[in-house]
Design an enzyme around this catalytic site. Structure first.
Site, short mmCIF file in Angstrom:
data_model
loop_
_atom_site.label_atom_id
_atom_site.label_comp_id
_atom_site.label_asym_id
_atom_site.label_seq_id
_atom_site.Cartn_x
_atom_site.Cartn_y
_atom_site.Cartn_z
N LYS A 80 0.87 -1.18 0.00
CA LYS A 80 0.00 0.00 0.00
C LYS A 80 0.91 1.22 0.00
O LYS A 80 1.49 1.59 1.02
CB LYS A 80 -0.87 -0.03 1.25
CG LYS A 80 -2.21 0.66 1.13
CD LYS A 80 -2.15 2.15 0.95
CE LYS A 80 -1.80 2.90 2.21
NZ LYS A 80 -1.58 4.34 1.95
N GLY A 94 6.86 4.81 8.42
CA GLY A 94 6.02 6.01 8.49
C GLY A 94 6.13 6.64 9.86
O GLY A 94 7.16 6.49 10.54
N SER A 95 5.08 7.30 10.25
CA SER A 95 5.14 8.06 11.50
C SER A 95 5.07 7.15 12.72
O SER A 95 4.48 6.07 12.67
CB SER A 95 4.00 9.08 11.55
OG SER A 95 2.77 8.40 11.53
N THR A 96 5.65 7.62 13.82
CA THR A 96 5.62 6.85 15.07
C THR A 96 4.18 6.66 15.53
O THR A 96 3.81 5.60 16.04
CB THR A 96 6.48 7.57 16.12
OG1 THR A 96 7.84 7.52 15.68
CG2 THR A 96 6.38 6.92 17.48
N GLY A 118 2.72 3.92 13.56
CA GLY A 118 3.42 2.69 13.96
C GLY A 118 2.85 2.14 15.26
O GLY A 118 2.66 0.92 15.41
N GLU A 147 9.68 15.59 15.63
CA GLU A 147 10.11 15.48 14.23
C GLU A 147 9.36 16.54 13.41
O GLU A 147 8.13 16.60 13.46
CB GLU A 147 9.73 14.07 13.75
CG GLU A 147 10.24 13.74 12.38
CD GLU A 147 9.95 12.28 12.01
OE1 GLU A 147 8.85 11.81 12.31
OE2 GLU A 147 10.83 11.65 11.40
P1 NAI Z 1 1.79 8.26 8.07
O1 NAI Z 1 2.55 7.48 9.05
O2 NAI Z 1 0.40 8.66 8.40
O3 NAI Z 1 1.72 7.47 6.69
C1 NAI Z 1 2.59 6.45 6.29
C2 NAI Z 1 1.79 5.37 5.58
O4 NAI Z 1 0.89 4.75 6.49
C3 NAI Z 1 0.91 5.87 4.45
O5 NAI Z 1 0.92 4.91 3.42
C4 NAI Z 1 -0.46 5.96 5.08
O6 NAI Z 1 -1.51 5.85 4.15
C5 NAI Z 1 -0.44 4.76 5.99
N1 NAI Z 1 -1.35 4.83 7.14
C6 NAI Z 1 -1.84 5.91 7.78
N2 NAI Z 1 -2.63 5.53 8.80
C7 NAI Z 1 -2.62 4.18 8.82
C8 NAI Z 1 -3.22 3.20 9.66
N3 NAI Z 1 -3.98 3.54 10.70
N4 NAI Z 1 -2.99 1.91 9.40
C9 NAI Z 1 -2.20 1.54 8.38
N5 NAI Z 1 -1.63 2.42 7.55
C10 NAI Z 1 -1.82 3.73 7.77
O7 NAI Z 1 2.60 9.52 7.68
P2 NAI Z 1 2.03 10.85 7.04
O8 NAI Z 1 0.67 11.21 7.51
O9 NAI Z 1 2.17 10.69 5.59
O10 NAI Z 1 3.02 11.89 7.63
C11 NAI Z 1 2.85 12.42 8.94
C12 NAI Z 1 4.16 12.56 9.66
O11 NAI Z 1 4.76 11.30 9.80
C13 NAI Z 1 5.19 13.37 8.92
O12 NAI Z 1 5.06 14.73 9.14
C14 NAI Z 1 6.45 12.84 9.49
O13 NAI Z 1 6.74 13.47 10.70
C15 NAI Z 1 6.14 11.39 9.75
N6 NAI Z 1 6.64 10.49 8.69
C16 NAI Z 1 7.73 9.75 8.93
C17 NAI Z 1 8.23 8.94 7.94
C18 NAI Z 1 9.44 8.11 8.15
O14 NAI Z 1 10.04 7.68 7.20
N7 NAI Z 1 9.80 7.82 9.35
C19 NAI Z 1 7.65 8.89 6.62
C20 NAI Z 1 6.46 9.67 6.48
C21 NAI Z 1 6.00 10.46 7.48
#
Ligand code: NAI
Length: 774
Positions: free
Chosen positions: A189, A241-243, A246, A388
């Site tokens: 996804k 992705g985000s903590t 996670g 972050e």
């Molecule tokens: P996110 O963690 O919400 O999204 C990452 C992925 O998870 C996306 O594919 C999203 O559709 C999916 N996702 C979202 N909620 C989910 C759930 N409940 N169950 C399963 N999958 C889910 O990150 P987002 O909203 O794009 O960014 C928000 C913040 O997260 C950023 O500002 C940044 O601080 C952090 N982030 C950190 C990343 C890293 O590599 N550590 C990468 C992206 C964002």
């Protein structure tokens, strides 16, 4: 303008990359459906994916429903057995073909990535896509060698991958390459902001002849991701992705038996000592925080600079910032591109605007762009020092001594990466083990390679991607385990036989016997109805005390492996001297002969005494001027719910690898037969085990598992108790995202339960990149 003036200003005109091919591909295929079972599904309701640099729509993509996820999982399930049965060489050939095709289509992939994400084309072209190709090449090699190198392991089955938008194709590669190499099939996804290169890659995979169903891509937002996480027929979730998300995924998968790896956020320190080559350190910092506009989980976003050079360093940095070019990501001369989406831009803006620090920013174009920013004058606890930002924003603090640098570096809930800059290699190598992070770059930053493990500790997640350690996260030991049979304590007989003095075994905390806080105990009866003694019923407070004691003994991790081995031998020797007594105790409690179990326990202690100085790290062959050392570091404090079915051997099988690797531990011994454990602390007392290294809290597993798994001072949690406890432990562990290792209610063959899986669970791989050679 004269030539001299041009040289002085270094201004140069735009050098735009062509978007023709990428737009042609998009136009030809949009609106997009999902990629399921080797083809695109019909497009359905969805959303637009946009070019953040211009705000214009690129394509319409489909919002994946639970039904779409189900169709993709079914396709993956159907394809998996055949894919797993292929000889390693055949899977290697597919991965090799994918690597070659990524190279062949590299420009199309890079341009599409830049259009969808807003990152500079220079980065997509020179960093992201070459690393993607390298990842598939490397994993073609792992697939080839898998059977001979890991003969005892088999694939997990269907893997769900949920990835972010900052490195859309690279994160795909990090998940898909090891999963396929190991013989799993995948449902991926991609992030809602950046779905295009995953769809393009899926289409390219057909050129590689990848069998239908082996790789499936379902687009959509968080709800689609959650549907994949929740799907009952998925064996593993790999998430970046985000903590915050996670943590949700950890809780959602608790007790399901799904394997999980989480690569989460960070606030990585970038430490500059006064003897560093300051100009190189400035260049490194440009890479650390302005690579991909700071939208990098391991971005060096927290500058810690030694006081004596701080002013000079900041001045150099500001001058360098003045030269950064920010704007159209399709321009080959651009350093900083667009922010991925206006939502993210608003978040960065709000965070920076709320900060009181002194800000230095360079001019920035209108639109979805944020200027490279340096913020000074913040305190260690300031939100911008802790949270972050995920944008091109650097916060800076000063330090005086190396000890203070370590303290500041570790003053974070994260632990993903760190950079250390100094010309004194001894200083760097002294710092590297002290900084809590999964990856350390010495005199460098943001170096990645498929051969080197990448991943975090603390709230940056767990699991490694890259190297053999990354592949192992997609494998499990061969064979099917039987369900664990519950073991009940011997019941109080109708006519109890009570003789002799009352003996109530206390808890063992910080090297001392401790009365249970609640003041309660329970009787332990023999299989023949005789009162064997009482054991304390520990509670939440006892767990807290035990964790505290384990913490204060953490210096054990710095003891030499040789010393740890000696102490394990000594424990074995002292247990051996009392073997008959322990055998009798086991027989009294369980009704079965205990002789073999005691013998096996002594042998197990010998095994881990042997392993203490032999579970070696590695030096990885990374394609740069330098080496990446993979060091096995202790996790810290390990909490363990010990099994009932082997009251002595089970506990020793958990304790010994934990302490052999330098951890301290809090053990909750067998609930049914606790007296072997309480006798055992007398052995510990006579074996030179430092106080606090092993702590024993007896009592009901259900009551103790929860506070132990939830405790923020526990770094890893193991559970070999009854089935419901696996869920409790995994759910409670979501708080600080500690690593867990649970049995999911399956039996363990304790006679043979030893070796590498235990050692791997007891360690974190820290990858340290060191300059080396010419
Ligand atoms: P996110 O963690 O919400 O999204 C990452 C992925 O998870 C996306 O594919 C999203 O559709 C999916 N996702 C979202 N909620 C989910 C759930 N409940 N169950 C399963 N999958 C889910 O990150 P987002 O909203 O794009 O960014 C928000 C913040 O997260 C950023 O500002 C940044 O601080 C952090 N982030 C950190 C990343 C890293 O590599 N550590 C990468 C992206 C964002």
């Amino acid at each position: 303008m004269t030539v001299k003036e041009i040289f002085n200003s270094m201004s140069y005109g735009p050098a735009p990359e062509s978007r023709t091919e990428a737009m042609a591909w998009i136009t030809q295929n949009a609106p997009f459906g999902h990629w399921i079972n080797g083809k695109f599904t019909d497009p359905a309701d969805g959303f637009a994916t946009k070019n953040p640099a211009t705000g214009t729509q690129l394509a319409q993509v489909t919002q994946g429903t639970a039904a779409d996820i189900d169709a993709a999982v079914k396709a993956a399930r159907k394809a998996q057995p055949k894919w797993a049965r292929l000889p390693g060489h055949k899977r290697a050939a597919y991965l090799y073909a994918l690597a070659r095709l990524v190279q062949k289509h590299s420009r199309l992939l890079a341009v599409t990535e830049t259009l969808d994400n807003g990152k500079p084309i220079r980065e997509a072209r020179d960093i992201d896509i070459p690393l993607v190709a390298r990842h598939f090449y490397y994993h073609a090699g792992l697939a080839q060698l898998l059977t001979s190198e890991q003969p005892e392991m088999e694939p997990l089955g269907v893997c769900g991958a949920v990835i972010p938008w900052n490195f859309p194709l690279l994160m795909l590669a990090w998940k898909v390459a090891p999963a396929l190499a190991a013989g799993n099939t995948v449902v991926l996804k991609p992030a809602e902001y950046t779905p295009l290169t995953a769809l393009l890659f899926a289409q390219i995979s057909r050129e590689a002849g990848l069998p239908p169903g082996v790789l499936n891509v379902v687009t959509g937002d968080g709800a689609t991701g959650a549907a994949l996480v929740d799907h009952a027929d998925v064996n593993k979730i790999a998430f970046t992705g985000s903590t915050e998300v996670g943590r949700k995924i950890r809780a959602a998968t608790a007790g399901t038996g799904k394997a999980l790896t989480l690569e989460l956020g960070g606030k990585s320190p970038y430490i500059v000592f006064d003897d560093a080559d300051l100009d190189s350190a400035v260049e490194g910092l440009v890479d650390a925080i302005w690579f991909n506009g700071g939208q990098v989980c391991c971005a060096g976003s927290r500058l810690l600079v030694q006081e004596g050079v701080a002013e000079r360093f900041h001045a150099k940095l500001r001058a360098r910032m003045d030269g950064l070019r920010i704007g159209d990501p399709m321009d080959k001369c651009i350093d900083v591109g667009a922010v991925v989406d206006p939502v993210q831009l608003a978040q960065i803006t709000a965070m920076v605007d709320a900060s009181a620090g002194e800000k230095y920013q360079i001019p920035c174009p209108e639109g979805c762009f944020y200027p490279p920013t340096l913020i000074t004058g913040l305190g260690a606890a300031d939100p911008l020092m802790q949270e972050e930002i995920f944008g091109p924003v650097l916060v800076s603090m000063t330090f005086r001594t190396p000890a203070e640098a370590v303290e500041l570096a570790n003053n974070t809930r994260y632990g993903l990466a760190a950079s250390i800059w100094t010309e004194t290699l001894n200083l760097a190598l002294d710092m590297a083990p002290k900084v809590k992070a999964g990856v350390i770059w010495i005199n460098g930053s943001n170096m990645f390679d498929a051969a080197a493990g990448f991943g975090g500790v603390r709230e940056s997640g767990f699991g490694r991607e890259g190297g053999w350690e990354g592949l192992l996260a997609y494998l499990r030991p061969k064979g099917t385990a039987r369900a664990l049979r519950p073991v009940a304590a011997m019941a109080e007989p109708a006519t109890p036989e009570v003789s002799g003095l009352d003996r109530t075994a206390k808890l063992y905390i910080g090297g001392k016997q401790a009365r249970p806080d609640g003041g309660y105990s329970r009787a332990v009866w023999s299989s023949k109805g005789k009162l064997l003694g009482h054991t304390g019923l520990g509670n939440r407070k006892d767990i807290r005390n035990a964790v505290e004691a384990a913490h204060s003994a953490k210096g054990w991790g710095n003891a030499s492996a040789h010393l740890r081995a000696q102490i394990l031998y000594y424990i074995a020797e002292n247990l051996s001297a009392r073997a008959d007594e322990f055998a009798t105790r086991l027989k009294d409690m369980t009704g079965k002969s205990g002789t073999d179990e005691v013998e096996a326990s002594i042998a197990r202690l010998f095994s881990y005494a042997a392993w203490a100085d032999k579970f070696d790290g590695a030096v990885k062959s990374v394609p740069i001027r330098g080496v990446a050392m993979a060091m096995n570091e202790p996790c810290g404090v390990i909490g363990a719910i010990c099994p009932d079915e082997a009251p002595l051997l089970g506990m020793i099988s958990l304790m010994a690898p934990a302490i052999a690797m330098g951890n301290t531990c809090v053990l909750v011994p067998s609930q049914a037969y606790p007296l072997a454990a309480t006798d055992f602390y007398q052995v510990l007392d006579t074996s030179d085990v430092p106080a606090g290294v092993v702590n024993i809290v007896t009592g009901p597993h259900e009551e103790l598992a929860k506070p132990l798994a939830a405790h923020l001072g526990v770094d890893a949690m193991w559970c070999f108790g009854a089935k419901p406890l696996s869920e409790v432990v995994e759910r409670e562990a979501a708080g600080n995202l500690k690593r867990t290792w649970v049995n999911n209610g399956l039996a363990t063959d304790w006679t043979n339960a030893e070796g590498r899986p235990f050692l791997r669970a007891a360690t974190e791989v820290k990858t340290i990149w060191v300059p080396y050679g010419e």
